[in-house]
Design a protein around this motif. Structure first.
Motif, PDB file in Angstrom:
ATOM      1  N   GLY A  96      10.795  -0.472   6.801  1.00 15.26           N
ATOM      2  CA  GLY A  96      10.706   0.137   5.478  1.00 15.26           C
ATOM      3  C   GLY A  96      10.349   1.602   5.606  1.00 15.26           C
ATOM      4  O   GLY A  96       9.617   1.989   6.516  1.00 15.26           O
ATOM      5  N   CYS A  97      10.874   2.421   4.672  1.00 14.31           N
ATOM      6  CA  CYS A  97      10.558   3.846   4.689  1.00 14.31           C
ATOM      7  C   CYS A  97      10.724   4.406   3.280  1.00 14.31           C
ATOM      8  O   CYS A  97      11.764   4.207   2.648  1.00 14.31           O
ATOM      9  CB  CYS A  97      11.446   4.594   5.676  1.00 14.31           C
ATOM     10  N   ARG A  98       9.700   5.120   2.810  1.00 17.76           N
ATOM     11  CA  ARG A  98       9.719   5.685   1.465  1.00 17.76           C
ATOM     12  C   ARG A  98      10.175   7.137   1.452  1.00 17.76           C
ATOM     13  O   ARG A  98      10.220   7.750   0.378  1.00 17.76           O
ATOM     14  CB  ARG A  98       8.326   5.569   0.843  1.00 17.76           C
ATOM     15  N   SER A  99      10.510   7.689   2.587  1.00 21.36           N
ATOM     16  CA  SER A  99      10.925   9.087   2.681  1.00 21.36           C
ATOM     17  C   SER A  99      12.265   9.170   3.401  1.00 21.36           C
ATOM     18  O   SER A  99      12.384   8.746   4.552  1.00 21.36           O
ATOM     19  CB  SER A  99       9.868   9.899   3.445  1.00 21.36           C
ATOM     20  N   LEU A 143      13.291   8.915  12.083  1.00 19.36           N
ATOM     21  CA  LEU A 143      13.170   7.641  12.786  1.00 19.36           C
ATOM     22  C   LEU A 143      14.493   7.227  13.431  1.00 19.36           C
ATOM     23  O   LEU A 143      14.505   6.607  14.506  1.00 19.36           O
ATOM     24  CB  LEU A 143      12.711   6.549  11.828  1.00 19.36           C
ATOM     25  N   LEU A 144      15.578   7.554  12.771  1.00 17.01           N
ATOM     26  CA  LEU A 144      16.890   7.158  13.279  1.00 17.01           C
ATOM     27  C   LEU A 144      17.358   8.041  14.424  1.00 17.01           C
ATOM     28  O   LEU A 144      18.264   7.673  15.161  1.00 17.01           O
ATOM     29  CB  LEU A 144      17.915   7.192  12.142  1.00 17.01           C
ATOM     30  N   SER A 202       0.482  10.156  12.080  1.00 19.06           N
ATOM     31  CA  SER A 202       0.769  11.026  10.951  1.00 19.06           C
ATOM     32  C   SER A 202       2.270  11.194  10.773  1.00 19.06           C
ATOM     33  O   SER A 202       3.030  11.188  11.745  1.00 19.06           O
ATOM     34  CB  SER A 202       0.113  12.394  11.177  1.00 19.06           C
ATOM     35  N   THR A 203       2.694  11.378   9.522  1.00 19.18           N
ATOM     36  CA  THR A 203       4.114  11.648   9.263  1.00 19.18           C
ATOM     37  C   THR A 203       4.539  13.003   9.812  1.00 19.18           C
ATOM     38  O   THR A 203       5.733  13.257   9.973  1.00 19.18           O
ATOM     39  CB  THR A 203       4.390  11.619   7.750  1.00 19.18           C
ATOM     40  N   GLN A 214       0.855  -1.182   0.000  1.00 20.03           N
ATOM     41  CA  GLN A 214       0.000   0.000   0.000  1.00 20.03           C
ATOM     42  C   GLN A 214       0.896   1.239   0.000  1.00 20.03           C
ATOM     43  O   GLN A 214       1.546   1.555   1.002  1.00 20.03           O
ATOM     44  CB  GLN A 214      -0.922  -0.015   1.219  1.00 20.03           C
ATOM     45  N   LYS A 215       0.892   1.948  -1.111  1.00 15.00           N
ATOM     46  CA  LYS A 215       1.835   3.043  -1.325  1.00 15.00           C
ATOM     47  C   LYS A 215       1.638   4.206  -0.356  1.00 15.00           C
ATOM     48  O   LYS A 215       2.544   5.006  -0.152  1.00 15.00           O
ATOM     49  CB  LYS A 215       1.723   3.552  -2.764  1.00 15.00           C
ATOM     50  N   GLU A 216       0.467   4.314   0.237  1.00 11.67           N
ATOM     51  CA  GLU A 216       0.258   5.419   1.172  1.00 11.67           C
ATOM     52  C   GLU A 216       0.972   5.194   2.509  1.00 11.67           C
ATOM     53  O   GLU A 216       1.100   6.113   3.313  1.00 11.67           O
ATOM     54  CB  GLU A 216      -1.230   5.638   1.426  1.00 11.67           C
ATOM     55  N   VAL A 217       1.444   3.982   2.759  1.00 10.60           N
ATOM     56  CA  VAL A 217       2.235   3.707   3.957  1.00 10.60           C
ATOM     57  C   VAL A 217       3.642   4.250   3.716  1.00 10.60           C
ATOM     58  O   VAL A 217       4.405   3.712   2.916  1.00 10.60           O
ATOM     59  CB  VAL A 217       2.280   2.205   4.269  1.00 10.60           C
ATOM     60  N   ILE A 218       3.981   5.318   4.412  1.00  8.06           N
ATOM     61  CA  ILE A 218       5.282   5.977   4.223  1.00  8.06           C
ATOM     62  C   ILE A 218       6.384   5.223   4.952  1.00  8.06           C
ATOM     63  O   ILE A 218       7.498   5.086   4.459  1.00  8.06           O
ATOM     64  CB  ILE A 218       5.220   7.437   4.702  1.00  8.06           C
ATOM     65  N   ALA A 219       6.056   4.720   6.134  1.00  4.86           N
ATOM     66  CA  ALA A 219       7.088   4.022   6.917  1.00  4.86           C
ATOM     67  C   ALA A 219       6.430   3.002   7.824  1.00  4.86           C
ATOM     68  O   ALA A 219       5.277   3.179   8.252  1.00  4.86           O
ATOM     69  CB  ALA A 219       7.893   5.013   7.745  1.00  4.86           C
TER      70      ALA A 219
END
Length: 299
Positions: free
Chosen positions: A124-127, A134-135, A110-111, A28-33
């Motif tokens: 996983g993280c797309r941003s 996160l780190l 929320s992001t 699901q592409k809306e999951v950013i991380a």
């Protein structure tokens, strides 16, 4: 980090569920991380540990995740129990019991929301920007937030204890003995807190207590007060046992309270205690209340 990273999951049965859910969500592409938190990341997890699973989505997608299609996320297991907890408009949790017996905490945020400091394993993280967030700030969670004891709070807690335990007379006289059990549980919570303060020199908040947050408290008390379980677990099956527990709790609080008052420099409520104990003695010795076997006459 467009790809999933599932090579370093804990060697526990929960790994299978984590892999399944992460794989389904990442489609699901809306999951950013998505990432793991909790004891499985801290290295203290076991076969009974909850799976603390977090995802972040853009604010515009949050509403859909208040009631997600779980059958698309959990393809090989089903949800048999579910609780929804909202912490804020952009932070909520689905607390799930799965058919395989695992507890799954599915947290959505929320992001744009500030991240709580905790150890985390990024799956996983797309941003890149969100990945850097996160780190950062991965301070180890201490569980219960403790602080130095306040003499004012300790004094108030002792006064509250003696005033509230005085009400056992009224509850028993009105044949509401089952209510005594609820009141005694509150006293036992207070005893645990007093023991922890006396043993560690620290106090803790009573808000949002969980098994995880109380672990340090329980382990500290168990190590320092070997008779704690005998006192906190004393039976309350009849009036005589209720009376014994009430009197035992008062004896422990009287002793601990005086030690804490001396240690932290506040006045112990001796006059209040004496009044409560005198009234109690009159109550339990009254032939109008108890018969010769110690049974309440109006029961």
């Amino acid at each position: 980090m467009e790809e999933l990273h599932l090579n370093h999951l804990p060697e526990l049965p929960q790994q299978k569920t984590i892999r399944e859910v992460a794989t389904a969500l990442w489609q699901q592409k809306e999951v950013i991380a998505l990432w793991l938190g909790g004891s499985l990341v801290r290295g203290t997890g076991d076969v009974f540990s909850d799976i603390d699973f977090r995802i972040a989505v853009a604010p515009c997608h949050l509403a859909r995740w208040e009631a997600p299609l779980f059958e698309q996320i959990f393809e090989h297991t089903s949800i048999v129990g579910q609780q929804f907890l909202r912490f804020d408009d952009d932070d909520f949790l689905h607390h799930l019991l799965l058919s395989n017996g695992e507890l799954f905490d599915f947290c959505i945020q929320s992001t744009e929301r500030e991240l709580m400091p905790e150890p985390r394993q990024i799956l996983g993280c797309r941003s890149d920007l969100f990945a850097s967030r996160l780190l950062q700030n991965q301070r180890a969670s201490t569980g219960m937030e403790s602080h130095p004891p306040s003499p004012e709070i300790l004094s108030r807690l002792l006064i509250d204890f003696w005033i509230n335990t005085h009400k056992h007379c009224k509850v028993l006289y009105r044949d509401l003995d089952l209510l005594c059990i609820r009141r005694i549980q509150h006293e036992r919570d207070l005893l645990l807190r007093f023991w922890y303060i006396h043993s560690s020199g620290r106090d803790y908040s009573t808000a949002r207590q969980t098994m995880h947050s109380l672990t340090e408290v329980v382990c500290t008390v168990r190590a320092k007060v070997p008779h704690a379980l005998r006192i906190l677990g004393a039976p309350m099956r009849d009036h005589q046992e209720l009376i014994q527990v009430i009197e035992m709790n008062r004896k422990v609080v009287a002793e601990l309270g005086r030690q804490l008052a001396q240690q932290y420099g506040f006045e112990y409520p001796s006059t209040l205690e004496a009044t409560v104990l005198r009234s109690w003695q009159d109550f339990v010795e009254s032939p109008c209340v108890f018969d010769e076997k110690g049974i309440l006459r109006n029961s």
